[in-house]
Write a protein that holds these residues in place. Sequence first.
Motif, PDB file in Angstrom:
ATOM      1  N   ALA A 189       0.831  -1.205   0.000  1.00  8.34           N
ATOM      2  CA  ALA A 189       0.000   0.000   0.000  1.00  8.34           C
ATOM      3  C   ALA A 189       0.863   1.252   0.000  1.00  8.34           C
ATOM      4  CB  ALA A 189      -0.940  -0.006   1.204  1.00  8.34           C
ATOM      5  N   ALA A 190       1.960   1.222   0.739  1.00  7.72           N
ATOM      6  CA  ALA A 190       2.863   2.369   0.776  1.00  7.72           C
ATOM      7  C   ALA A 190       3.500   2.608  -0.590  1.00  7.72           C
ATOM      8  CB  ALA A 190       3.935   2.157   1.843  1.00  7.72           C
ATOM      9  N   LEU A 191       3.909   1.522  -1.238  1.00  5.48           N
ATOM     10  CA  LEU A 191       4.492   1.654  -2.573  1.00  5.48           C
ATOM     11  C   LEU A 191       3.462   2.201  -3.560  1.00  5.48           C
ATOM     12  CD1 LEU A 191       6.501  -1.694  -2.732  1.00  5.48           C
ATOM     13  CD2 LEU A 191       7.464   0.619  -2.611  1.00  5.48           C
ATOM     14  N   ARG A 192       2.236   1.711  -3.446  1.00  6.45           N
ATOM     15  CA  ARG A 192       1.190   2.127  -4.376  1.00  6.45           C
ATOM     16  C   ARG A 192       0.738   3.563  -4.103  1.00  6.45           C
ATOM     17  NH1 ARG A 192      -0.405  -3.040  -4.885  1.00  6.45           N
ATOM     18  NH2 ARG A 192       0.875  -3.310  -6.742  1.00  6.45           N
ATOM     19  N   ALA A 193       0.871   4.024  -2.881  1.00  7.54           N
ATOM     20  CA  ALA A 193       0.578   5.427  -2.591  1.00  7.54           C
ATOM     21  C   ALA A 193       1.592   6.337  -3.275  1.00  7.54           C
ATOM     22  CB  ALA A 193       0.589   5.665  -1.077  1.00  7.54           C
ATOM     23  N   ALA A 194       2.827   5.849  -3.385  1.00  8.24           N
ATOM     24  CA  ALA A 194       3.860   6.616  -4.082  1.00  8.24           C
ATOM     25  C   ALA A 194       3.668   6.565  -5.590  1.00  8.24           C
ATOM     26  CB  ALA A 194       5.245   6.091  -3.710  1.00  8.24           C
ATOM     27  N   ASN A 195       3.183   5.419  -6.085  1.00 12.60           N
ATOM     28  CA  ASN A 195       2.991   5.230  -7.525  1.00 12.60           C
ATOM     29  C   ASN A 195       1.895   4.200  -7.730  1.00 12.60           C
ATOM     30  OD1 ASN A 195       3.057   4.643 -10.239  1.00 12.60           O
ATOM     31  ND2 ASN A 195       5.207   4.028 -10.291  1.00 12.60           N
ATOM     32  N   PRO A 196       0.689   4.626  -8.084  1.00 18.34           N
ATOM     33  CA  PRO A 196      -0.424   3.672  -8.233  1.00 18.34           C
ATOM     34  C   PRO A 196      -0.179   2.578  -9.262  1.00 18.34           C
ATOM     35  CG  PRO A 196      -1.234   5.933  -8.180  1.00 18.34           C
ATOM     36  CD  PRO A 196       0.260   6.021  -8.291  1.00 18.34           C
ATOM     37  N   SER A 197       0.768   2.799 -10.184  1.00 14.70           N
ATOM     38  CA  SER A 197       1.037   1.817 -11.235  1.00 14.70           C
ATOM     39  C   SER A 197       2.244   0.936 -10.923  1.00 14.70           C
ATOM     40  CB  SER A 197       1.255   2.535 -12.573  1.00 14.70           C
ATOM     41  OG  SER A 197       0.093   3.235 -12.964  1.00 14.70           O
ATOM     42  N   VAL A 198       2.732   0.985  -9.703  1.00 13.67           N
ATOM     43  CA  VAL A 198       3.929   0.217  -9.382  1.00 13.67           C
ATOM     44  C   VAL A 198       3.652  -1.281  -9.489  1.00 13.67           C
ATOM     45  CG1 VAL A 198       3.562  -0.013  -6.873  1.00 13.67           C
ATOM     46  CG2 VAL A 198       5.887   0.128  -7.788  1.00 13.67           C
ATOM     47  N   ILE A 199       4.640  -2.013 -10.006  1.00 13.08           N
ATOM     48  CA  ILE A 199       4.586  -3.469 -10.033  1.00 13.08           C
ATOM     49  C   ILE A 199       5.196  -3.993  -8.737  1.00 13.08           C
ATOM     50  CG2 ILE A 199       5.608  -5.526 -11.119  1.00 13.08           C
ATOM     51  CD1 ILE A 199       5.373  -4.021 -13.803  1.00 13.08           C
ATOM     52  N   VAL A 200       4.499  -4.894  -8.071  1.00 17.86           N
ATOM     53  CA  VAL A 200       5.052  -5.585  -6.907  1.00 17.86           C
ATOM     54  C   VAL A 200       5.075  -7.061  -7.248  1.00 17.86           C
ATOM     55  CG1 VAL A 200       4.911  -6.004  -4.444  1.00 17.86           C
ATOM     56  CG2 VAL A 200       4.082  -3.837  -5.365  1.00 17.86           C
ATOM     57  N   ALA A 201       6.287  -7.591  -7.395  1.00 16.20           N
ATOM     58  CA  ALA A 201       6.470  -8.967  -7.836  1.00 16.20           C
ATOM     59  C   ALA A 201       7.018  -9.824  -6.707  1.00 16.20           C
ATOM     60  CB  ALA A 201       7.423  -9.010  -9.036  1.00 16.20           C
ATOM     61  N   ILE A 202       6.895 -11.142  -6.883  1.00 17.31           N
ATOM     62  CA  ILE A 202       7.363 -12.072  -5.853  1.00 17.31           C
ATOM     63  C   ILE A 202       7.579 -13.435  -6.498  1.00 17.31           C
ATOM     64  CG2 ILE A 202       5.114 -13.013  -5.154  1.00 17.31           C
ATOM     65  CD1 ILE A 202       6.020 -12.565  -2.205  1.00 17.31           C
ATOM     66  N   ASP A 203       8.507 -14.210  -5.937  1.00 13.80           N
ATOM     67  CA  ASP A 203       8.701 -15.605  -6.348  1.00 13.80           C
ATOM     68  C   ASP A 203       7.853 -16.483  -5.437  1.00 13.80           C
ATOM     69  OD1 ASP A 203      11.072 -15.833  -8.401  1.00 13.80           O
ATOM     70  OD2 ASP A 203      11.760 -14.380  -6.914  1.00 13.80           O
ATOM     71  N   GLU A 204       6.606 -16.653  -5.766  1.00  8.12           N
ATOM     72  CA  GLU A 204       5.721 -17.518  -4.969  1.00  8.12           C
ATOM     73  C   GLU A 204       5.313 -18.683  -5.852  1.00  8.12           C
ATOM     74  OE1 GLU A 204       4.414 -18.864  -1.605  1.00  8.12           O
ATOM     75  OE2 GLU A 204       5.298 -16.861  -1.703  1.00  8.12           O
ATOM     76  N   GLU A 205       6.128 -19.741  -5.819  1.00 10.00           N
ATOM     77  CA  GLU A 205       5.896 -20.904  -6.670  1.00 10.00           C
ATOM     78  C   GLU A 205       5.088 -21.985  -5.971  1.00 10.00           C
ATOM     79  OE1 GLU A 205       9.638 -22.336  -8.145  1.00 10.00           O
ATOM     80  OE2 GLU A 205      10.353 -20.321  -8.667  1.00 10.00           O
ATOM     81  N   GLY A 206       4.905 -21.865  -4.649  1.00 10.53           N
ATOM     82  CA  GLY A 206       4.407 -22.998  -3.898  1.00 10.53           C
ATOM     83  C   GLY A 206       5.541 -24.002  -3.745  1.00 10.53           C
ATOM     84  N   GLY A 207       5.327 -25.055  -3.010  1.00  8.20           N
ATOM     85  CA  GLY A 207       6.373 -26.062  -2.863  1.00  8.20           C
ATOM     86  C   GLY A 207       7.606 -25.501  -2.186  1.00  8.20           C
ATOM     87  N   ASP A 208       8.771 -25.775  -2.780  1.00  6.57           N
ATOM     88  CA  ASP A 208      10.037 -25.451  -2.128  1.00  6.57           C
ATOM     89  C   ASP A 208      10.429 -23.987  -2.263  1.00  6.57           C
ATOM     90  OD1 ASP A 208      10.104 -28.104  -1.541  1.00  6.57           O
ATOM     91  OD2 ASP A 208      11.631 -28.641  -2.999  1.00  6.57           O
ATOM     92  N   VAL A 209       9.789 -23.242  -3.146  1.00  6.59           N
ATOM     93  CA  VAL A 209      10.116 -21.825  -3.325  1.00  6.59           C
ATOM     94  C   VAL A 209       8.916 -20.993  -2.902  1.00  6.59           C
ATOM     95  CG1 VAL A 209      10.797 -20.016  -4.938  1.00  6.59           C
ATOM     96  CG2 VAL A 209      11.774 -22.310  -5.156  1.00  6.59           C
TER      97      VAL A 209
END
Length: 482
Positions: free
Chosen positions: A57-77
Amino acid sequence: MAIDPTLRRLALRTLLAAYPGSTPPPWALDLAAEGLAGYTLFGFNIVDRAQVAASTAALRAANPSVIVAIDEEGGDVTRLAHRTGSPYPGNAALGALDDVEVTRAVYRAIGGELAAVGVNVDLAPTVDVNTADDNPIIGTRSFGADPARVAAHTAAAVEGLQETRVAACAKHFPGHGATIADSHLELPTVDAPLAVLRERDLPPFAAAVRAGAQAVMTAHIRVPELTGDLPATFSRAALHDLLRGELGFAGALITDALEMKGAAVVAGGTAQAAPLALAAGADLLCVGADVDADLVEETAAEIVAAIQQGRLSGARVEEAAERTAALAAWAAPVAPTEPAPESLGYDAARRAVRVEGDPVVGGVPFVVELAATSSIAEGRVPWGLAEHVDGAETIRAVAATTSADELVARAGGRPIVVVARHAHRLANATELIEALAARHPVTVVEMGWPSSWRPAGAQAFVTTYGASHANGRAAAVVLGLH
């Protein structure tokens, strides 16, 4: 000499940075406000769901179009569940189960959890066809060794994830599954002709494109017939001619982390890798995990210098920035979906378990977990059976410095359950297990990528195809201990 501010802003629009700590620091918010494309969250950024939601939310307040990415594969990662282990089985278990509707449901559930905390790009699924048993970086992250099966589950994963309006990123193009080296540490080579790549490695990427994947991630691997001496991340033949031209991909091309040695060593540094990747056709440059404001500025400056010196077309960078903006617009946050039942991942993990022999352990066992290192992609996430087996003594032992005699003596009359990840790759592990099985009731639980090795004399060999929290519970249930 001052950097051209217009070109600097253009360069920032192609960068996917990172920041330390559980709260975005002021410099990260300032860069977001200036148009930085986005940030990747890692385990060190995550305490709990409420804190992640506050950060995004803080990042999006600075820039509503910001991309927030993550490595969420399930399993071991996993990043959201890095403190406990994922409640979902990973790709290897889903591929072993081979029910595409379950794969779709698991990825839909992961997408729902990400959307609920404000993450809008998942750097998943891993769609590499794992044809090397000793692959140190893919393994259980893959749906399997069969291209058709991997392709089918790739499509289901992309569709399930993107039903939640979280963008999928199929990785690692053109296929990291045949390597026996880790691109975090060196530049692996896949010395195969293009005909082999088209038959073995490319079908899952073609399936991802047909399923509408919004992004594809490049691999820092060298395929001499395709990329010459360069990693695919720096190869226009790989990214533009093959992926866009032949496979018809029109979405955003995201690089694997440029800090990885498979890219940085070739380029002469992390920042120096950026213009090479853009020139090859990449759009969104994942800088890495160890990032600060100085590295972001250095990387932007390298891109600007490359444009000014004629090594990189300004039009190419504009195109990259526009594709990145289109990805952000597609993945605009939406209202969270209804959460999936908690049983989803655990049921899938249980159905994926494969058993050879009689798995039921009589009485309370002595559980021996063989210590194993984690890949950089996995990180240090809890694994094993200790949490899932009530009343059983559990120890963590190093196979290379442990003898069968001392384990048998410590077990007394109790049956032994040996738990391992990639037992065939651990020094002295196969010898230790076979020596145990020759003189004592032993059940083996393999929680890594299985090989063809099976221990003579073991009561049972149980394969979970992963070491997530869900996989550990599934093994305990199969053994009659949970």
